[in-house]
Design a protein around this motif. Sequence first.
Motif, PDB file in Angstrom:
ATOM      1  N   ILE A 137       1.068  -1.334  -0.047  1.00 16.92           N
ATOM      2  CA  ILE A 137       0.061   0.074   0.030  1.00 16.92           C
ATOM      3  C   ILE A 137       0.882   1.204   0.051  1.00 16.92           C
ATOM      4  O   ILE A 137       1.994   1.104   0.386  1.00 16.92           O
ATOM      5  N   GLN A 138       0.318   2.227  -0.520  1.00 17.98           N
ATOM      6  CA  GLN A 138       1.023   3.647  -0.547  1.00 17.98           C
ATOM      7  C   GLN A 138       1.631   3.959   0.689  1.00 17.98           C
ATOM      8  O   GLN A 138       0.968   3.950   1.700  1.00 17.98           O
ATOM      9  N   VAL A 139       2.668   4.586   0.801  1.00 16.68           N
ATOM     10  CA  VAL A 139       3.468   5.151   2.007  1.00 16.68           C
ATOM     11  C   VAL A 139       3.290   6.605   1.975  1.00 16.68           C
ATOM     12  O   VAL A 139       2.873   7.069   3.110  1.00 16.68           O
ATOM     13  N   ILE A 140       3.500   7.310   1.094  1.00 14.90           N
ATOM     14  CA  ILE A 140       3.547   8.781   1.101  1.00 14.90           C
ATOM     15  C   ILE A 140       2.152   9.392   0.825  1.00 14.90           C
ATOM     16  O   ILE A 140       1.839  10.203   1.561  1.00 14.90           O
ATOM     17  N   SER A 141       1.595   8.899  -0.097  1.00 13.87           N
ATOM     18  CA  SER A 141       0.195   9.351  -0.491  1.00 13.87           C
ATOM     19  C   SER A 141      -1.023   9.053   0.474  1.00 13.87           C
ATOM     20  O   SER A 141      -0.723   7.967   0.764  1.00 13.87           O
ATOM     21  N   ASN A 142      -1.647  10.120   0.689  1.00 14.10           N
ATOM     22  CA  ASN A 142      -2.853   9.634   1.207  1.00 14.10           C
ATOM     23  C   ASN A 142      -4.073  10.471   1.021  1.00 14.10           C
ATOM     24  O   ASN A 142      -4.633  11.190   1.497  1.00 14.10           O
ATOM     25  N   LEU A 143      -4.314   9.839  -0.433  1.00 16.99           N
ATOM     26  CA  LEU A 143      -5.601  10.392  -1.115  1.00 16.99           C
ATOM     27  C   LEU A 143      -6.959  10.267  -0.475  1.00 16.99           C
ATOM     28  O   LEU A 143      -7.777  10.969  -0.709  1.00 16.99           O
ATOM     29  N   SER A 144      -6.977   9.419   0.666  1.00 17.78           N
ATOM     30  CA  SER A 144      -8.099   9.287   1.208  1.00 17.78           C
ATOM     31  C   SER A 144      -8.616  10.631   1.991  1.00 17.78           C
ATOM     32  O   SER A 144      -9.784  10.779   2.516  1.00 17.78           O
ATOM     33  N   GLY A 145      -7.331  11.396   2.419  1.00 16.87           N
ATOM     34  CA  GLY A 145      -7.665  12.631   2.981  1.00 16.87           C
ATOM     35  C   GLY A 145      -8.299  13.541   2.375  1.00 16.87           C
ATOM     36  O   GLY A 145      -9.012  14.619   2.798  1.00 16.87           O
ATOM     37  N   THR A 146      -8.242  13.265   0.833  1.00 21.93           N
ATOM     38  CA  THR A 146      -9.050  14.296   0.252  1.00 21.93           C
ATOM     39  C   THR A 146     -10.234  13.580  -0.865  1.00 21.93           C
ATOM     40  O   THR A 146     -10.825  14.163  -1.435  1.00 21.93           O
ATOM     41  N   THR A 147     -10.317  12.338  -1.172  1.00 21.89           N
ATOM     42  CA  THR A 147     -11.462  11.639  -1.854  1.00 21.89           C
ATOM     43  C   THR A 147     -12.469  11.447  -0.646  1.00 21.89           C
ATOM     44  O   THR A 147     -13.692  11.273  -1.255  1.00 21.89           O
ATOM     45  N   GLY A 148     -12.159  11.153   0.697  1.00 25.94           N
ATOM     46  CA  GLY A 148     -13.586  11.253   1.462  1.00 25.94           C
ATOM     47  C   GLY A 148     -14.376  12.383   1.519  1.00 25.94           C
ATOM     48  O   GLY A 148     -13.677  13.503   1.342  1.00 25.94           O
ATOM     49  N   PRO A 149     -15.597  12.518   1.853  1.00 19.61           N
ATOM     50  CA  PRO A 149     -16.424  10.962   2.335  1.00 19.61           C
ATOM     51  C   PRO A 149     -16.943  10.132   1.294  1.00 19.61           C
ATOM     52  O   PRO A 149     -17.688   9.408   1.379  1.00 19.61           O
ATOM     53  N   LEU A 150     -16.404  10.632  -0.045  1.00 17.75           N
ATOM     54  CA  LEU A 150     -16.942   9.731  -1.339  1.00 17.75           C
ATOM     55  C   LEU A 150     -16.339   8.477  -1.168  1.00 17.75           C
ATOM     56  O   LEU A 150     -17.321   7.547  -1.222  1.00 17.75           O
ATOM     57  N   PHE A 151     -15.242   7.963  -1.085  1.00 12.27           N
ATOM     58  CA  PHE A 151     -14.696   6.782  -1.024  1.00 12.27           C
ATOM     59  C   PHE A 151     -13.319   6.998  -0.244  1.00 12.27           C
ATOM     60  O   PHE A 151     -12.708   8.190  -0.120  1.00 12.27           O
ATOM     61  N   TYR A 152     -12.612   5.774   0.054  1.00 14.25           N
ATOM     62  CA  TYR A 152     -11.458   5.902   0.852  1.00 14.25           C
ATOM     63  C   TYR A 152     -10.628   4.597   0.208  1.00 14.25           C
ATOM     64  O   TYR A 152     -10.972   3.417  -0.103  1.00 14.25           O
ATOM     65  N   MET A 153      -9.240   4.931   0.268  1.00 10.93           N
ATOM     66  CA  MET A 153      -8.256   3.830  -0.101  1.00 10.93           C
ATOM     67  C   MET A 153      -7.287   3.429   1.105  1.00 10.93           C
ATOM     68  O   MET A 153      -7.114   4.375   1.990  1.00 10.93           O
ATOM     69  N   GLU A 154      -6.670   2.079   0.911  1.00  9.79           N
ATOM     70  CA  GLU A 154      -6.169   1.780   1.880  1.00  9.79           C
ATOM     71  C   GLU A 154      -4.429   2.456   1.617  1.00  9.79           C
ATOM     72  O   GLU A 154      -4.200   2.765   0.427  1.00  9.79           O
ATOM     73  N   SER A 155      -3.845   2.908   2.889  1.00  7.75           N
ATOM     74  CA  SER A 155      -2.453   3.690   2.795  1.00  7.75           C
ATOM     75  C   SER A 155      -2.039   3.622   3.995  1.00  7.75           C
ATOM     76  O   SER A 155      -2.918   3.540   4.941  1.00  7.75           O
ATOM     77  N   TRP A 156      -0.649   4.029   4.207  1.00  3.15           N
ATOM     78  CA  TRP A 156      -0.139   4.078   5.418  1.00  3.15           C
ATOM     79  C   TRP A 156      -0.756   5.418   6.137  1.00  3.15           C
ATOM     80  O   TRP A 156      -0.617   5.651   7.298  1.00  3.15           O
ATOM     81  N   GLY A 157      -1.245   6.277   5.301  1.00  2.00           N
ATOM     82  CA  GLY A 157      -1.726   7.549   5.649  1.00  2.00           C
ATOM     83  C   GLY A 157      -3.004   7.223   6.545  1.00  2.00           C
ATOM     84  O   GLY A 157      -3.453   8.099   7.337  1.00  2.00           O
ATOM     85  N   ARG A 158      -3.724   6.214   6.451  1.00  3.36           N
ATOM     86  CA  ARG A 158      -4.678   5.694   7.247  1.00  3.36           C
ATOM     87  C   ARG A 158      -4.442   5.484   8.802  1.00  3.36           C
ATOM     88  O   ARG A 158      -5.320   5.126   9.434  1.00  3.36           O
TER      89      ARG A 158
END
Length: 428
Positions: free
Chosen positions: A225-246
Amino acid sequence: MERLVAAVLAAGVLQVLLATADDHYLLSRIAFGSCANQSAPQPIWDAINKFDPQVFIWLGDNIYGDIRRPFIFLGKERTIGPWQNAPRFIPSSSSEMLSRYNSAKNVPGYLRLRAKAKVVGTWDDHDYGLNDAGKEFSAKSTNQRLLLDFLDEPQDSPRRKQAGVYTSYTFGPPGKQVKIILLDTRYHRDPLSSDGSVLGDSQWSWLGKELRGPPSAITIIGSSIQVISNLSGTTGPLFYMESWGRFPKERDRLFKLINDSKRDGVFFISGDVHFGEITRYDCAAGYPLYDITSSGLTQAVEKVLPSPLRFIVRFLAWFTPSTMRVKNQNCRYRSCTYGEPNFGAIQIDWDASPVNLKIQVRDINGLPVTGVDISLSELQAWNRTIKAGQDQRHCTLEVKLPWIVRYRLAILVYSVLACKQFLMLLVS
């Protein structure tokens, strides 16, 4: 058929020889990839073979072993929507997992690669056995054996005795060594909403020893899973992706471990998200930490739409804010993401002074779609070549953005839906 048999035999002999060798040959070409559905066509192996890597790294979803159920909004069992009461994914049997691994292992293009390159790898959720699963998954021990068989792991390997598939390799002569560390982000991972552990105590202890151990010119850390990117921080609340940012505490712990180890030349490679991109974080380890994401070999986000409509995916990728993404003249699209099948390619020029790294995400034809040229001296905390102030461009985490910027994708989508609903009311 004779060629396939010959390729299988050659691959087996090569893996045995490589497993017993000291791996002192100079490593200058590495390929990596993820997300390969064994039931889908896999023409991308032609481009990978043309690149002619010495090592290929699987970063997970090497097969799709779980069973995906259809979208069901209404009825007794609903797999999606606010009234969901049934899982969208369910595990398959071990015999079915084995069958899918056998299919993947005998793809002609992959057979050709195995015959000439050392293949190593880790897993993600779909080859672990269940979408988004962590330490609670009951079949993880059985599926660990299946993955290691797929990778031709020796029967006496420590990976077959430990809890999890994490491991490391070192290639090259002294002074020009490349260390590859492969993490297991599944076996010990706590639930996604917990901000608990990603690696578990035993793997953290092992990783600390690996990073504090003998130095290497380059250290590649592979995470499914991605380490640097945390796109869930900007795609939520529409959808979330797994990443270290979670798991922000775990990611901070990882960055601190790298920084405290004083290890130079570290960067990440990752998969999972069904698109390719390059991200970097400048405020963690004394030098920029890069994460090159390649996903996937068959699975790609643009495939959800017919070709004439794929510009919509590219627009949304551009519109979604990302503070960590590297944007330069090497990007094919304005968003600097690539949502079609792709693989990662690393070329090391040991003759350059200082040593130079060319890291790219490449398309199905082997052409670059995004990339970076990095001087190895840039990845050294005490010998910086970056101008003052230039190394602060990628320090703002996505979750720290002003809310109007952070949630602009959700605002756009909800505004479009509201306008559509309003127009329907007017018409009626």
